[in-house]
Design an enzyme around this catalytic site. Structure first.
Site, PDB file in Angstrom:
ATOM      1  N   CYS A 123       0.823  -1.208   0.000  1.00  0.00           N
ATOM      2  CA  CYS A 123       0.000   0.000   0.000  1.00  0.00           C
ATOM      3  C   CYS A 123       0.860   1.263   0.000  1.00  0.00           C
ATOM      4  O   CYS A 123       1.498   1.556  -0.990  1.00  0.00           O
ATOM      5  CB  CYS A 123      -0.977  -0.038   1.177  1.00  0.00           C
ATOM      6  SG  CYS A 123      -2.393   1.074   0.960  1.00  0.00           S
ATOM      7  N   GLU A 138      -2.275  -9.330   3.609  1.00  0.00           N
ATOM      8  CA  GLU A 138      -2.557  -9.803   4.966  1.00  0.00           C
ATOM      9  C   GLU A 138      -4.061  -9.891   5.194  1.00  0.00           C
ATOM     10  O   GLU A 138      -4.515 -10.568   6.118  1.00  0.00           O
ATOM     11  CB  GLU A 138      -1.892  -8.894   6.005  1.00  0.00           C
ATOM     12  CG  GLU A 138      -2.595  -7.611   6.313  1.00  0.00           C
ATOM     13  CD  GLU A 138      -2.406  -6.536   5.244  1.00  0.00           C
ATOM     14  OE1 GLU A 138      -3.035  -5.474   5.357  1.00  0.00           O
ATOM     15  OE2 GLU A 138      -1.629  -6.766   4.293  1.00  0.00           O
ATOM     16  N   HIS A 196      -3.818  -5.444  -0.010  1.00  0.00           N
ATOM     17  CA  HIS A 196      -3.399  -5.955   1.299  1.00  0.00           C
ATOM     18  C   HIS A 196      -3.414  -7.484   1.331  1.00  0.00           C
ATOM     19  O   HIS A 196      -4.460  -8.099   1.566  1.00  0.00           O
ATOM     20  CB  HIS A 196      -4.324  -5.416   2.397  1.00  0.00           C
ATOM     21  CG  HIS A 196      -4.112  -3.973   2.697  1.00  0.00           C
ATOM     22  ND1 HIS A 196      -3.199  -3.522   3.626  1.00  0.00           N
ATOM     23  CD2 HIS A 196      -4.663  -2.860   2.158  1.00  0.00           C
ATOM     24  CE1 HIS A 196      -3.208  -2.201   3.662  1.00  0.00           C
ATOM     25  NE2 HIS A 196      -4.098  -1.780   2.772  1.00  0.00           N
TER      26      HIS A 196
END
Length: 437
Positions: free
Chosen positions: A295, A381, A379
């Site tokens: 990001c 994660e 993202h």
């Protein structure tokens, strides 16, 4: 709860609803997110610093507040807007309700408005500033009165339009560090809820020894620009030692730690404003250390390498953003939260697009061919969101173990123009539809 409240947009439009959370008057950048779950992760994601967040999913708060799901120690949003607020949550992990959480974080909430209409306005006109007025305080009553007087309302709108997000990264760095857990605690939770690493084939690696074997003995510095806690957790699940450092850490100090890899985290605000950090990233690039950016980290790495960034009309926020991996042609569903993007045409010679957003063709990933580094706009994660791209953490560990891997990168495309890509995708879709008729 249920006292008078409203949202005033910079264009003069007003949405009247009910107050929840704290009361008062705040100004922020109005944005929307399409996530159907994960409102806790949204509220505690440092990347939302300075923003009034609107949830497009109509019912929010139904599973309450669960501290282990937080991405940082507190909420960073300026204000919070929902269609319907659930004040009687039901979940076996629930600790308290959303209203109480917002009060404790001094966040003003607004419910009962037409969030669909608001979202359409932000999509058509683009992200704009707004003001939430809530409650019976003297400040709120003064703002309500100003809306009734044309001259006073104009002054109010000037105040709203003048708002800018300042010192974003410095304001949130280190927030996730305050809720860091030991590797043992992360592993225990991971096994309990099967939040385990996921391979490129979408298979969960339930054996911790298998998931950790390649990362044991390796150290990664997590450069915290507003990091989500789950980035660190994903690295720990792979056996990597993680050392978190704040945003103002110098490159020389990071290199003195002799890390095996460096993670550039997510964060809020305009990436180009972080001039000093970008200078330090340039030094890290020259070190030859493996780098993975997510990001804001992805954007600042690109800026350090000579690319440019620009603000998107309304950004990408939610857990349903499709991204295409150019080397394979495979499309993954990703979790995203950003208002800026790297300009495709600005990539330097040794930077190759690896992912693009299939909705608008914007840059979603870059692989560098002269240094061991790669980055993504989305993202991996994911929490809360799809785990499709979780394997990128394994790719990072593999790069750490074999930094020469980047030399084997053979891009399928040298360049990709966002508009032409988008247009060609539409043509292919229409052709496929005609062929099936």
């Amino acid at each position: 709860m249920n006292t008078k409240a409203c949202l005033v947009l910079a264009n003069g439009q007003i949405f009247e609803g009910n107050s929840f959370g704290a009361s008062g008057v705040i100004v922020g950048e109005a944005v929307f997110t399409t996530g159907m779950t994960g409102y806790l992760e949204t509220l505690t994601d440092p990347s939302y610093f300075g923003q009034i967040v609107t949830q497009t999913f109509p019912l929010i708060g139904n599973y309450g507040v669960i501290h282990p799901d937080f991405e940082s120690e507190k909420s960073h949003v300026r204000g919070y807007i929902v269609r319907d607020l659930c004040d009687t949550p039901s979940n076996f992990r629930c600790e308290t309700d959303l209203n109480s959480f917002l009060i404790s974080n001094n966040i003003i909430g607004l419910s009962g408005i037409d969030t669909r209409r608001l979202t359409k306005i932000l999509r058509e006109a683009g992200v704009m500033n707004g003001m939430i007025i809530s409650g019976n305080s003297e400040e709120a009553q003064s703002a309500f009165s100003a809306l009734e007087n044309p001259k006073e309302k104009e002054k109010l709108l000037k105040e709203i339009k003048a708002y800018t997000i300042k010192n974003a990264v410095k304001s949130v760095t280190g927030s996730a560090s305050k809720i860091e857990e030991s590797a043992e605690a992360v592993f225990e939770t991971s096994a309990k809820y099967r939040a385990v690493p996921v391979t490129k084939d979408g298979l969960k690696v339930n054996d911790q020894n298998e998931a950790m074997k390649n990362g044991r003995g390796k150290k990664v510095v997590l450069w915290d620009f507003g990091a989500k806690a789950n980035i660190r957790r994903e690295l720990l699940k792979r056996g990597v030692e993680v050392v978190t450092v704040p945003c103002d850490t110098k490159a020389d100090d990071i290199l003195k730690m002799n890390p095996d890899g460096i993670m550039l985290s997510n964060g809020p605000g305009d990436p180009a404003e972080n001039v000093d950090i970008i200078k330090e990233i340039k030094k890290i690039c020259a070190s030859g250390k493996p780098i993975f950016g997510i990001c804001l980290g992805h954007q600042m790495l690109a800026l350090a390498r000579g690319a440019s960034t620009s603000k998107l009309k309304y950004g990408h926020r939610g857990g349903n953003q499709p991204v295409k991996q150019l080397s394979t042609g495979r499309v993954y569903i990703s979790s995203q939260n950003h208002g800026y993007a790297v300009n495709n045409a600005s990539l330097p010679k040794n930077a190759k697009l690896s992912f693009v957003n299939t909705n608008d063709g914007t840059c979603e990933g870059i692989t560098y061919t002269d240094i061991p580094a790669f980055s993504v706009q989305f993202h991996p994660e994911a929490s809360a969101g799809p785990l499709d791209t979780n394997f990128l953490f394994d790719d990072f560990v593999n790069l750490i173990n074999n930094p020469a891997l980047f030399k084997d990168f053979k891009p399928e495309f040298e360049r990709i123009d966002a508009i032409s890509y988008f247009q060609s995708t539409i043509k292919q879709t229409k052709a496929a539809g005609k062929a099936s008729e």
